[in-house]
Scaffold this motif. Structure first.
Motif, mmCIF file in Angstrom:
data_model
loop_
_atom_site.group_PDB
_atom_site.id
_atom_site.type_symbol
_atom_site.label_atom_id
_atom_site.label_comp_id
_atom_site.label_asym_id
_atom_site.label_seq_id
_atom_site.Cartn_x
_atom_site.Cartn_y
_atom_site.Cartn_z
ATOM 1 N N UNK A 150 0.836 -1.198 0.000
ATOM 2 C CA UNK A 150 0.000 0.000 0.000
ATOM 3 C C UNK A 150 0.876 1.255 0.000
ATOM 4 N N UNK A 151 2.004 1.194 0.707
ATOM 5 C CA UNK A 151 2.921 2.329 0.706
ATOM 6 C C UNK A 151 3.423 2.658 -0.692
ATOM 7 N N UNK A 152 3.710 1.616 -1.473
ATOM 8 C CA UNK A 152 4.153 1.825 -2.850
ATOM 9 C C UNK A 152 3.037 2.439 -3.694
ATOM 10 N N UNK A 153 1.801 1.979 -3.450
ATOM 11 C CA UNK A 153 0.664 2.537 -4.186
ATOM 12 C C UNK A 153 0.460 4.009 -3.832
ATOM 13 N N UNK A 154 0.580 4.333 -2.558
ATOM 14 C CA UNK A 154 0.420 5.726 -2.131
ATOM 15 C C UNK A 154 1.492 6.613 -2.748
ATOM 16 N N UNK A 155 2.713 6.085 -2.850
ATOM 17 C CA UNK A 155 3.795 6.843 -3.484
ATOM 18 C C UNK A 155 3.498 7.063 -4.965
ATOM 19 N N UNK A 156 2.927 6.050 -5.620
ATOM 20 C CA UNK A 156 2.574 6.176 -7.035
ATOM 21 C C UNK A 156 1.478 7.214 -7.234
ATOM 22 N N UNK A 157 0.486 7.225 -6.334
ATOM 23 C CA UNK A 157 -0.601 8.204 -6.430
ATOM 24 C C UNK A 157 -0.058 9.625 -6.315
ATOM 25 N N UNK A 158 0.971 9.793 -5.491
ATOM 26 C CA UNK A 158 1.560 11.123 -5.313
ATOM 27 C C UNK A 158 2.150 11.665 -6.607
#
Length: 221
Positions: A150-158
């Motif tokens: 999820x952390x990687x997904x949140x970074x991608x959304x940023x």
């Protein structure tokens, strides 16, 4: 002619990710119980740390490794159930295995409803405890892996622009390009361009993957 920068292979080694061994935390104010558990865990090959009080455990900095907590219900300061409530607000998942010298049914029900992995009455069977620890560590490992994903997904959304986020939200909601274009007041070609950028930045190979990613992000708040 081969460029000088590529003429020789790099000798720099990539740093391997640090993999921390799982740890079993023990909190019990009875020194004889702690010593017995330490001997058992050491013999079984587990890394462990023992504490005589809930506060001592809370004051200790945890290293982020997969972990579980073998916790006595009756403690001198914070009792086991109070400590469990405090840990529920933390991001790091530490599954709890309760141990107690009393068969307190209300406490058992309360602990299990709050997510305890197991509730064992002293004197407990060593194999039962070790099996519970193995299951708890596995649950912790899976939770850590999910949180990292999820952390990687949140970074991608940023990395998405405001417009790309709008398009992504409408795409995963099932809107067609034409509907998105009308809603946002832009052309379908522009929608397709934004949609393509969203897929690339999120590293989603299919629409189904993008929808799953959005669901994972929503589940984590």
């Amino acid at each position: 002619m081969v460029p000088l920068a590529n003429a020789y292979p790099s000798t720099r080694k990539r740093r391997a990710p640090v993999v921390l061994d799982p740890v079993v935390y023990v909190v019990d104010d009875d020194i004889s119980v702690r010593e017995s558990l330490e001997a058992m865990l050491g013999f079984a090959g587990w890394r462990f740390l023992a504490f005589s009080s809930a506060q001592a455990f809370l004051d200790h900095a945890r290293d982020g490794a997969p972990a579980c907590l073998v916790l006595d219900i009756n403690l001198p300061d914070l009792n086991g159930l109070e400590l469990q409530r405090q840990l529920l607000g933390e991001t790091q998942v530490v599954p709890i295995i309760f141990i107690t010298g009393y068969g307190d049914i209300p406490s058992t029900v309360q602990a299990m409803k709050a997510g305890a992995m197991e509730f064992l009455t002293k004197p407990f069977d060593a194999d039962a405890l070790l099996d519970a620890i193995a299951s708890a560590i596995d649950a912790s490992r899976q939770a850590l892996s999910a949180r990292q994903a999820v952390g990687k997904l949140q970074a991608a959304v940023e990395t998405l622009t405001g417009r790309e986020r709008e398009v992504m939200a409408m795409v995963v909601a099932g809107s067609m390009n034409k509907q998105i274009a009308m809603e946002l007041g832009i052309s379908e070609i522009t929608v397709k361009a934004h949609r393509g950028k969203v897929m690339r930045k999120m590293r989603a190979r299919t629409l189904v993957e993008l929808v799953e990613m959005a669901a994972s992000l929503r589940s984590c708040g």
